[in-house]
Design a protein around this motif. Structure first.
Motif, PDB file in Angstrom:
ATOM      1  N   TYR A  35      56.860 -48.135  39.396  1.00  0.00           N
ATOM      2  CA  TYR A  35      55.855 -46.979  39.818  1.00  0.00           C
ATOM      3  C   TYR A  35      57.410 -46.173  39.550  1.00  0.00           C
ATOM      4  O   TYR A  35      57.917 -45.635  39.713  1.00  0.00           O
ATOM      5  CB  TYR A  35      55.594 -47.170  41.265  1.00  0.00           C
ATOM      6  CG  TYR A  35      54.688 -48.284  41.751  1.00  0.00           C
ATOM      7  CD1 TYR A  35      55.967 -49.694  42.664  1.00  0.00           C
ATOM      8  CD2 TYR A  35      53.646 -49.299  42.191  1.00  0.00           C
ATOM      9  CE1 TYR A  35      55.133 -50.719  42.406  1.00  0.00           C
ATOM     10  CE2 TYR A  35      53.127 -49.381  42.989  1.00  0.00           C
ATOM     11  CZ  TYR A  35      54.063 -50.466  42.866  1.00  0.00           C
ATOM     12  OH  TYR A  35      53.344 -51.937  43.579  1.00  0.00           O
ATOM     13  N   ARG A  36      55.750 -45.015  39.534  1.00  0.00           N
ATOM     14  CA  ARG A  36      56.080 -43.630  38.874  1.00  0.00           C
ATOM     15  C   ARG A  36      55.126 -42.599  40.338  1.00  0.00           C
ATOM     16  O   ARG A  36      54.170 -42.794  40.743  1.00  0.00           O
ATOM     17  CB  ARG A  36      55.722 -43.099  37.852  1.00  0.00           C
ATOM     18  CG  ARG A  36      56.447 -41.186  37.238  1.00  0.00           C
ATOM     19  CD  ARG A  36      56.346 -40.736  36.440  1.00  0.00           C
ATOM     20  NE  ARG A  36      54.618 -40.732  35.620  1.00  0.00           N
ATOM     21  CZ  ARG A  36      54.728 -40.829  34.059  1.00  0.00           C
ATOM     22  NH1 ARG A  36      54.867 -41.256  33.576  1.00  0.00           N
ATOM     23  NH2 ARG A  36      53.239 -40.705  33.862  1.00  0.00           N
ATOM     24  N   GLN A  37      55.424 -41.901  40.648  1.00  0.00           N
ATOM     25  CA  GLN A  37      54.993 -41.346  41.953  1.00  0.00           C
ATOM     26  C   GLN A  37      55.327 -40.123  41.684  1.00  0.00           C
ATOM     27  O   GLN A  37      56.662 -39.052  41.066  1.00  0.00           O
ATOM     28  CB  GLN A  37      55.139 -41.513  43.129  1.00  0.00           C
ATOM     29  CG  GLN A  37      54.849 -40.461  44.431  1.00  0.00           C
ATOM     30  CD  GLN A  37      55.133 -40.977  45.964  1.00  0.00           C
ATOM     31  OE1 GLN A  37      56.559 -42.037  45.830  1.00  0.00           O
ATOM     32  NE2 GLN A  37      54.336 -40.540  46.900  1.00  0.00           N
ATOM     33  N   GLU A  38      54.282 -38.982  41.869  1.00  0.00           N
ATOM     34  CA  GLU A  38      53.822 -37.074  41.693  1.00  0.00           C
ATOM     35  C   GLU A  38      53.215 -36.963  43.032  1.00  0.00           C
ATOM     36  O   GLU A  38      53.921 -37.803  44.402  1.00  0.00           O
ATOM     37  CB  GLU A  38      52.693 -37.185  40.922  1.00  0.00           C
ATOM     38  CG  GLU A  38      52.712 -38.185  39.562  1.00  0.00           C
ATOM     39  CD  GLU A  38      53.313 -36.936  38.512  1.00  0.00           C
ATOM     40  OE1 GLU A  38      53.847 -36.310  38.507  1.00  0.00           O
ATOM     41  OE2 GLU A  38      53.187 -37.089  36.962  1.00  0.00           O
ATOM     42  N   GLU A  41      51.154 -37.630  45.753  1.00  0.00           N
ATOM     43  CA  GLU A  41      50.114 -38.562  45.718  1.00  0.00           C
ATOM     44  C   GLU A  41      51.266 -39.714  45.541  1.00  0.00           C
ATOM     45  O   GLU A  41      51.898 -40.198  45.898  1.00  0.00           O
ATOM     46  CB  GLU A  41      49.940 -38.510  44.167  1.00  0.00           C
ATOM     47  CG  GLU A  41      49.816 -37.207  43.341  1.00  0.00           C
ATOM     48  CD  GLU A  41      48.171 -36.504  43.758  1.00  0.00           C
ATOM     49  OE1 GLU A  41      47.900 -35.959  44.175  1.00  0.00           O
ATOM     50  OE2 GLU A  41      47.437 -38.269  44.011  1.00  0.00           O
ATOM     51  N   GLY A  42      49.745 -41.166  45.771  1.00  0.00           N
ATOM     52  CA  GLY A  42      50.995 -42.300  45.787  1.00  0.00           C
ATOM     53  C   GLY A  42      51.027 -42.542  44.876  1.00  0.00           C
ATOM     54  O   GLY A  42      51.226 -42.762  43.294  1.00  0.00           O
ATOM     55  N   PRO A  43      51.796 -43.794  44.476  1.00  0.00           N
ATOM     56  CA  PRO A  43      53.135 -44.273  43.518  1.00  0.00           C
ATOM     57  C   PRO A  43      51.707 -45.015  42.396  1.00  0.00           C
ATOM     58  O   PRO A  43      50.780 -45.930  43.136  1.00  0.00           O
ATOM     59  CB  PRO A  43      54.267 -45.113  44.472  1.00  0.00           C
ATOM     60  CG  PRO A  43      53.813 -44.863  45.321  1.00  0.00           C
ATOM     61  CD  PRO A  43      53.001 -44.329  46.024  1.00  0.00           C
ATOM     62  N   VAL A  44      52.283 -44.751  41.373  1.00  0.00           N
ATOM     63  CA  VAL A  44      51.290 -45.566  40.456  1.00  0.00           C
ATOM     64  C   VAL A  44      51.824 -46.694  39.825  1.00  0.00           C
ATOM     65  O   VAL A  44      53.119 -46.533  38.911  1.00  0.00           O
ATOM     66  CB  VAL A  44      50.748 -44.651  39.492  1.00  0.00           C
ATOM     67  CG1 VAL A  44      49.449 -45.365  38.059  1.00  0.00           C
ATOM     68  CG2 VAL A  44      49.711 -43.666  40.107  1.00  0.00           C
ATOM     69  N   GLY A  85      59.079 -37.266  37.184  1.00  0.00           N
ATOM     70  CA  GLY A  85      58.431 -37.982  38.748  1.00  0.00           C
ATOM     71  C   GLY A  85      59.740 -38.469  39.435  1.00  0.00           C
ATOM     72  O   GLY A  85      60.458 -38.496  38.444  1.00  0.00           O
TER      73      GLY A  85
ATOM     74  N   GLN B  37      55.680 -42.407  53.968  1.00  0.00           N
ATOM     75  CA  GLN B  37      56.387 -42.032  53.315  1.00  0.00           C
ATOM     76  C   GLN B  37      57.116 -40.636  54.224  1.00  0.00           C
ATOM     77  O   GLN B  37      55.941 -39.917  54.170  1.00  0.00           O
ATOM     78  CB  GLN B  37      56.058 -41.999  51.861  1.00  0.00           C
ATOM     79  CG  GLN B  37      57.144 -41.115  50.725  1.00  0.00           C
ATOM     80  CD  GLN B  37      56.345 -41.828  49.245  1.00  0.00           C
ATOM     81  OE1 GLN B  37      55.586 -41.596  49.074  1.00  0.00           O
ATOM     82  NE2 GLN B  37      57.425 -42.177  48.678  1.00  0.00           N
ATOM     83  N   LEU B  90      49.993 -43.946  53.732  1.00  0.00           N
ATOM     84  CA  LEU B  90      49.618 -44.221  51.800  1.00  0.00           C
ATOM     85  C   LEU B  90      48.949 -46.064  52.521  1.00  0.00           C
ATOM     86  O   LEU B  90      49.366 -46.764  52.839  1.00  0.00           O
ATOM     87  CB  LEU B  90      50.815 -44.573  50.898  1.00  0.00           C
ATOM     88  CG  LEU B  90      51.335 -43.423  50.392  1.00  0.00           C
ATOM     89  CD1 LEU B  90      52.522 -43.626  50.038  1.00  0.00           C
ATOM     90  CD2 LEU B  90      50.601 -42.856  49.601  1.00  0.00           C
ATOM     91  N   PHE B 105      47.546 -48.332  44.880  1.00  0.00           N
ATOM     92  CA  PHE B 105      48.177 -47.228  45.921  1.00  0.00           C
ATOM     93  C   PHE B 105      46.729 -46.279  46.082  1.00  0.00           C
ATOM     94  O   PHE B 105      46.251 -45.761  45.001  1.00  0.00           O
ATOM     95  CB  PHE B 105      49.457 -47.151  45.984  1.00  0.00           C
ATOM     96  CG  PHE B 105      50.664 -46.735  46.398  1.00  0.00           C
ATOM     97  CD1 PHE B 105      51.574 -48.232  45.589  1.00  0.00           C
ATOM     98  CD2 PHE B 105      51.067 -47.307  48.063  1.00  0.00           C
ATOM     99  CE1 PHE B 105      52.111 -49.310  46.411  1.00  0.00           C
ATOM    100  CE2 PHE B 105      52.137 -47.738  47.783  1.00  0.00           C
ATOM    101  CZ  PHE B 105      52.962 -48.873  47.385  1.00  0.00           C
TER     102      PHE B 105
END
Lengths: 109, 114
Positions: A35-38, A41-44, A85, B37, B90, B105
């Motif tokens: 995942y990548r998370q900014e 924001e939530g993880p994508v 990120g 988180q 989340l 998510f």
């Protein structure tokens, strides 16, 4: 307890450089996700790998799952500022998802 | 539509307040999750609902009370929280919980307890 260790924790590179981040465990996972998370924001989800030895490519990102399904790597070619990120690996094990602590990547223009 | 929505985006509450977080998905997923988180930490699993039934509670204090009214909705009821409960909460969903397919998510609710 199944743990995923990610390395490096932090990585700061110049635009155009290549990099690899690692996700290692002593446990076997049924599947592993990246995942990548900014910030804020939530993880994508980027990719899911399931088969030992599997390699998946997503544009400039190459993901590999170890033969023994205990480790994985993410390689980015010609990094761009938009790749900045938090990169998280997560494995499906005894609980739905076990997350590593992440690699925080900063790509400087 | 591959979107998980969460409301509110930000929430500030006192330690005596009662509030609820809401999560919604319309992907037909039958597993839904709550994660907590803290800053600079990975998400920590709190609860898993599978087919609207609570299947995993990761020893979460009773001041957090989850609810799954139907397959598209997931709530987290909050009561008598502590300042250390301040975090990004989340929500996620997946087709089923086991075997796990892609987990999607939401953007999270930033909770501050004063």
């Amino acid at each position: 307890t199944q743990l995923l260790e990610q390395s490096p924790q932090f990585l700061s590179i110049q635009e155009g450089e290549n990099l690899t981040v690692y996700c290692n465990s002593s446990s076997v996972f049924s599947s592993l996700q990246w995942y990548r998370q900014e910030p804020g924001e939530g993880p994508v989800l980027l990719v899911t790998v399931v088969t030992g030895g599997e390699v998946k490519k997503l544009k400039r990102l190459t993901f590999q799952f170890g033969d023994a399904r205990k480790d994985s790597s993410l390689h980015i070619t010609a990094a761009q500022p938009g790749d900045t990120g938090l990169y998280l690996c997560a494995g499906e094990g005894n609980t739905p998802l076990v997350f590593g602590k992440g690699t925080r990547l900063s790509v400087i223009a | 539509d591959t979107e998980v929505t969460q409301t509110p985006k930000h929430l500030v509450m006192g330690m005596t307040n009662k509030k609820s977080l809401k999560c919604e998905q319309h992907m037909g997923h039958r597993a839904m999750y709550w994660y907590k988180q803290k800053a600079k930490k990975p998400p920590e699993l709190m609860f898993v609902y599978s087919y609207e039934k609570l299947s995993i509670n990761e020893s979460v204090p009773s001041r957090f009370s989850p609810e799954c009214p139907n397959s598209s909705l997931l709530n987290l009821h909050l009561h008598a929280l502590q300042p250390e409960d301040s975090a990004l909460y989340l929500c996620a969903s997946s087709q089923v919980a086991k075997p796990l397919y892609e987990q999607y998510f939401g953007p999270g609710t930033r909770l501050t307890v004063t």
